[in-house]
Design a protein around this motif. Structure first.
Motif, short mmCIF file in Angstrom:
data_model
loop_
_atom_site.label_atom_id
_atom_site.label_comp_id
_atom_site.label_asym_id
_atom_site.label_seq_id
_atom_site.Cartn_x
_atom_site.Cartn_y
_atom_site.Cartn_z
N PRO A 115 0.82 -1.21 0.00
CA PRO A 115 0.00 0.00 0.00
C PRO A 115 0.86 1.26 0.00
CG PRO A 115 -0.76 -1.55 1.67
CD PRO A 115 0.55 -2.07 1.17
N ASN A 119 -2.58 4.99 2.29
CA ASN A 119 -3.47 3.90 2.69
C ASN A 119 -2.76 2.92 3.61
OD1 ASN A 119 -6.07 4.32 1.32
ND2 ASN A 119 -4.87 4.17 -0.54
N SER A 138 -9.28 -3.19 1.47
CA SER A 138 -9.56 -1.94 2.18
C SER A 138 -8.65 -1.83 3.39
CB SER A 138 -11.03 -1.92 2.61
OG SER A 138 -11.30 -0.82 3.43
N SER A 139 -8.00 -0.67 3.53
CA SER A 139 -7.02 -0.50 4.60
C SER A 139 -7.64 -0.57 5.98
CB SER A 139 -6.28 0.83 4.43
OG SER A 139 -7.19 1.92 4.49
N GLU A 146 -11.83 6.01 -0.29
CA GLU A 146 -10.56 6.52 0.22
C GLU A 146 -9.75 5.45 0.95
OE1 GLU A 146 -13.95 7.74 2.99
OE2 GLU A 146 -13.52 7.81 0.84
N SER A 147 -10.38 4.32 1.27
CA SER A 147 -9.67 3.26 2.00
C SER A 147 -9.09 2.19 1.09
CB SER A 147 -10.60 2.59 3.02
OG SER A 147 -11.54 1.75 2.36
N ALA A 149 -6.76 0.17 -0.84
CA ALA A 149 -5.31 0.03 -0.93
C ALA A 149 -4.89 -0.72 -2.18
CB ALA A 149 -4.77 -0.70 0.31
#
Length: 439
Positions: A115, A119, A138-139, A146-147, A149
């Motif tokens: 990532p 992220n 998803s981070s 926005e999440s 990765a």
């Protein structure tokens, strides 16, 4: 006796699940879980499945396929060029935020990129298989834009699903290309690739190795000028071109319709399929006729499926080799019948209507220039061969594109009323007008 019977039933149930072709566990893996062997992820709505598969038995891959179709139709492969040979494989989400395939010796077979700093992975990180076929890491496990990765949609193999992008993200330095399988049982990268080439006007090309065999026609703001049937009641197509990204994408109007767009390595073409009556039906494909063959008529030639022969020279041009032309070999193209004067009113322009625009990746685009001004700029430059509107969105001409190169890959349909203005000696323009010839 009853206890023994219950124990036997339980044993049979466990055995059945162990020997079943696949065991769907959930739609998500996180830092504490993994999938291995015949375990799979199943998207929430049961549309797609992710797991290990072996097309020939000797090599194993991690892929995504339609869960509801009896014969596996693979739409994405993680390790297409690095198969597992020491099975079983394991897919893990590591603490540094990578999806990793390990073989039975714990050697890394494939890994997603680490990532970015934007992220950073948290303890809630998770990778989810979604109903659109996207495998999204998803981070923080939220799945918010926005999440994100990493996602499989950013790394296509041979297939474009609804919502995927074919093109280029300049900001993230991503190339969304699709490349054929080597064969029906070998998902490694084949020789056919369909991809975007940026330039004056963006255009999509099908390559066979280094050779271009088909071009979509430049994007003119309203569509791809060589693909007239992008409009359909079942599909919504779009081409987006901004400073950060340029791409083609599509959506289906009926969520129950299964459709995929793929590079068919056996046929050497790009093809759209729809699932109907228990089979994949061909919706359309390109190249679909001889005029779709890239630059078939050479420089300053154009192709017309209603004509015999198929190739003709643009008005004011003649075959470079009449002998080869008579033998139906038009690849050498055409040359001017009368040289340009390169002096003001000594040259003029002849409009070619509703044409697939010439290849424009090496042309020059002026986003804010009016067509009248474009004409003047072209006349002032002796190397200018033609000009046209750069953007026809909404049926209104905006900007212009100027070709300072030989005109290639022209043919009568564009789906959009648009002229290409071919530069000729004024004497040729006058002669064509007097003859009442219009194209």
């Amino acid at each position: 006796m009853r206890t023994r019977a219950l124990s036997l039933l339980l044993a049979l149930a466990l055995a059945g699940s162990f020997f079943s072709p696949s065991v769907a566990i959930t739609d998500t893996i996180d830092l504490t879980t993994s999938i291995t062997g015949n375990q799979t992820l199943l998207s929430a709505g049961g549309v797609f499945q992710l797991g290990f598969f072996s097309p020939t038995g000797a090599r194993t891959y991690l892929g995504i396929w339609y869960a509801s179709i009896p014969n596996k139709t693979i739409v994405w492969v993680a390790n297409r060029n690095n198969p597992l040979v020491r099975t079983p494989g394991v897919l893990n989400l590591t603490s540094d935020g990578r999806l990793v395939i390990f073989d039975r010796r714990n050697s890394t077979v494939w890994s997603s990129p680490a990532p970015t700093t934007e992220n950073q992975i948290t303890t809630r990180a998770a990778a989810q298989l979604r109903d659109n076929g996207n495998f999204l890491l998803s981070s923080d496990g939220s799945g918010s834009p926005e999440s994100v990765a990493w996602q499989s949609f950013d790394y296509p193999t041979d297939t474009l699903l609804p919502g995927m992008k074919l093109g280029m993200d300049l900001k993230k330095r991503l190339n969304w290309n699709i490349t054929s399988w080597s064969s029906a049982t070998d998902p490694s990268s084949g020789i056919y690739t369909f991809k975007l080439i940026m330039g004056g006007l963006p255009e999509f090309f099908l390559f066979r190795g280094p050779e271009v065999i088909y071009a979509s026609g430049p994007f003119n703001g309203a569509g791809l000028t060589g693909v007239p049937n992008l409009r359909s009641p079942s599909f919504v197509f779009k081409v987006v071109s901004t400073r950060d990204e340029t791409y083609y994408s599509y959506a289906v109007t009926d969520p129950s319709l299964l459709s995929r767009f793929a590079v068919n390595g056996e046929a050497g073409r790009v093809q759209r399929y729809v699932w109907t009556n228990g089979n994949w039906s061909s919706f359309w494909y390109y190249p679909s006729d001889p005029c779709d063959s890239y630059a078939m008529c050479g420089p300053f030639g154009y192709c017309d499926m209603t004509a015999t022969p198929l190739c003709s020279c643009l008005p004011g041009f003649r075959p470079l080799s009449q002998q080869r032309w008579d033998l139906r070999d038009a690849t050498g193209g055409c040359v001017r019948s009368t040289k340009l004067t390169c002096a003001g009113a000594g040259d003029g322009f002849w409009p070619m209507d509703r044409m697939k625009l010439p290849q424009a990746t090496n042309a020059t685009m002026y986003a804010d220039m009016a067509l009248d001004r474009c004409r003047q700029v072209c006349l002032a430059n002796c190397s200018c061969r033609a000009y046209s509107a750069a953007n026809m969105s909404g049926g209104v001409s905006r900007g212009c594109v100027i070709w300072g190169i030989d005109l290639l890959d022209m043919r009568q349909y564009s789906g959009v009323v648009q002229d290409v203005y071919i530069r000729l000696a004024q004497s040729e323009v006058d002669a064509l007008s007097a003859a009442g010839l219009y194209f």
